[in-house]
Design an enzyme around this catalytic site. Structure first.
Site, PDB file in Angstrom:
ATOM      1  CD1 TRP A  78      -2.709   1.201   0.282  1.00 14.09           C
ATOM      2  CD2 TRP A  78      -2.241   1.844   2.501  1.00 14.09           C
ATOM      3  NE1 TRP A  78      -3.703   2.069   0.927  1.00 14.09           N
ATOM      4  CE2 TRP A  78      -3.284   2.641   2.088  1.00 14.09           C
ATOM      5  CE3 TRP A  78      -1.669   1.907   3.675  1.00 14.09           C
ATOM      6  CZ2 TRP A  78      -3.954   3.592   2.904  1.00 14.09           C
ATOM      7  CZ3 TRP A  78      -2.157   3.134   4.598  1.00 14.09           C
ATOM      8  CH2 TRP A  78      -3.143   3.763   4.299  1.00 14.09           C
ATOM      9  CD  GLN A  87       7.665   7.880  -4.467  1.00 15.17           C
ATOM     10  OE1 GLN A  87       8.597   7.823  -5.277  1.00 15.17           O
ATOM     11  NE2 GLN A  87       6.307   7.520  -4.789  1.00 15.17           N
ATOM     12  NE  ARG A  88      11.162   0.464  -1.659  1.00 17.25           N
ATOM     13  CZ  ARG A  88      10.930  -0.463  -0.743  1.00 17.25           C
ATOM     14  NH1 ARG A  88      11.490  -0.182   0.401  1.00 17.25           N
ATOM     15  NH2 ARG A  88      10.048  -1.424  -1.076  1.00 17.25           N
ATOM     16  CG  HIS A  90      10.125  11.836  -0.322  1.00 20.18           C
ATOM     17  ND1 HIS A  90      10.695  11.462  -1.521  1.00 20.18           N
ATOM     18  CD2 HIS A  90       9.381  12.922  -0.405  1.00 20.18           C
ATOM     19  CE1 HIS A  90      10.322  12.302  -2.366  1.00 20.18           C
ATOM     20  NE2 HIS A  90       9.346  13.379  -1.641  1.00 20.18           N
ATOM     21  CB  VAL A  91      12.999   7.302   4.433  1.00 24.88           C
ATOM     22  CG1 VAL A  91      13.435   6.817   5.957  1.00 24.88           C
ATOM     23  CG2 VAL A  91      11.494   7.305   4.552  1.00 24.88           C
ATOM     24  CB  SER A  92      17.674  10.819   4.661  1.00 24.82           C
ATOM     25  OG  SER A  92      16.876  12.093   5.185  1.00 24.82           O
ATOM     26  CG  ASP A  95      22.492  16.850  10.598  1.00 19.92           C
ATOM     27  OD1 ASP A  95      23.674  16.764  10.214  1.00 19.92           O
ATOM     28  OD2 ASP A  95      21.830  17.064   9.436  1.00 19.92           O
ATOM     29  CD  GLU A 167      -3.895   2.801  13.364  1.00 20.70           C
ATOM     30  OE1 GLU A 167      -3.808   3.868  13.495  1.00 20.70           O
ATOM     31  OE2 GLU A 167      -4.429   2.223  12.205  1.00 20.70           O
ATOM     32  CD  GLU A 172      -3.883   9.798  13.533  1.00 18.14           C
ATOM     33  OE1 GLU A 172      -4.122   9.732  12.232  1.00 18.14           O
ATOM     34  OE2 GLU A 172      -4.367   9.548  14.509  1.00 18.14           O
ATOM     35  NE  ARG A 197      -7.976  -3.323   7.740  1.00 22.65           N
ATOM     36  CZ  ARG A 197      -7.702  -1.977   7.532  1.00 22.65           C
ATOM     37  NH1 ARG A 197      -8.028  -1.405   6.482  1.00 22.65           N
ATOM     38  NH2 ARG A 197      -6.940  -1.241   8.392  1.00 22.65           N
TER      39      ARG A 197
END
Length: 316
Positions: A78, A87-88, A90-92, A95, A167, A172, A197
């Site tokens: 999903w 998007q992979r 957009h993660v890093s 620092d 969950e 949030e 579901r």
């Protein structure tokens, strides 16, 4: 069969060694005692999924330290609640922080966004999501030290069962000023969901305490804060903000009043997930970040200094 058994034993030994090494090190969070009561004869033990993010993980190549603990995506295929598109890249990590950013390129696809009776076609919003390599289960304490993005988007730390039916939300919250009516930067959503579901049903508490606001008028985006949950048992959750117990929910009447779990409560192993979301229910109300807002990368970056996980073990 022998080779498979050897592999399983080796993996178990490596996990045990990692746990032992973890508990012998010092960490930034050591100055903060676990605020939840361990109970008679029990002590808190640091879990290997804990991460201080004191390493480098580039957006395109995150390296061994990151991938030892995290997947740089959701726990299935999903891509997020529309118009979110995870998007992979957009993660890093740099620092000393996990950084999850948001953007909207000119060629971003349109997404069909549905929330209740409302349907709109909106440009997608790129952002990031990570999922733990190890699942956790009660009794467990999970706490993140994080700074919300200054955005209409959600900054999230949460737990979810692999089948997406149970969950627990740790953080949030929406750090931006365009709050859309009572869900602004002075609120933290401390809640949980239980789903069926097919056909789709969703229960979450609706009491006022689920949208926590302190008596100081704190805007949670302005600084880092510690937010944690003690998943004590299937029917008890304790929420802590900066070390203070701010919310306790206990019993079937608030955990699962509709009996969606068949009377078991919150019992399933859960993945830990950290992400940002351009949530559908807000997007259809005009609360997606604008192209102009997204030009401010700092405002649209969720920072996590560390996340720590503790389990209970008998006192020696």
């Amino acid at each position: 069969m022998k080779r498979k058994l050897f592999t399983i034993c080796l993996a178990s030994l490596q996990f045990a060694c990692a746990a032992e090494n973890l508990n012998n090190k010092s960490y930034e969070w050591d100055i903060y005692p676990v605020p939840a009561n361990a109970g008679d004869g029990m002590v808190w033990k640091l879990h290997p999924q804990s991460d201080d993010f004191n390493y480098i993980a580039d957006e395109k190549d995150k390296g061994k330290e990151f991938y030892a603990k995290w997947t740089d995506f959701y726990h299935n295929h999903w891509t997020g609640p529309a118009p979110t598109i995870w998007q992979r890249d957009h993660v890093s990590v740099s620092d000393g922080f996990l950084k999850i950013r948001a953007s909207r390129p000119e060629d971003v696809p349109l997404k069909k966004v549905v929330s209740g009776p409302n349907t709109k076609e909106l440009p997608g919003t790129y952002t990031g999501c990570i999922t733990s390599k190890t699942r956790v289960k009660y009794p467990v304490y999970v706490e993140a030290y994080a700074k919300l993005s200054n955005s209409t988007m959600a900054s999230d730390v949460w737990m979810l069962s692999p089948d997406d039916t149970q969950e627990i939300d740790i953080i949030e919250a929406y750090g931006g000023d365009r709050d859309g009516g009572g869900y602004g930067a002075d609120r933290l959503h401390l809640s949980h969901h239980i789903f069926i579901r097919q056909p789709f049903k969703d229960y979450q508490p609706k009491d006022s305490g689920s949208w926590y606001k302190d008596d100081k008028g704190t805007l949670w985006r302005d600084d880092f804060h510690r937010v944690g949950v003690f998943w004590k048992d299937p029917f008890t959750l304790e929420y802590y903000v900066d070390g203070e117990l701010v919310r306790t929910i206990s019993g079937k009447d608030i955990i699962d009043p509709n009996n969606y779990t068949g009377g078991t409560g919150l019992v399933k192993d859960m993945d830990i997930i950290i992400n940002m979301e351009d949530q559908s229910w807000r997007a259809v109300k005009g609360l997606s970040p604008t192209d102009e807002e997204l030009k401010n990368v700092e405002d649209h970056t969720f920072l996590v200094d560390w996340i720590r996980v503790y389990t209970l073990v008998p006192e020696e």
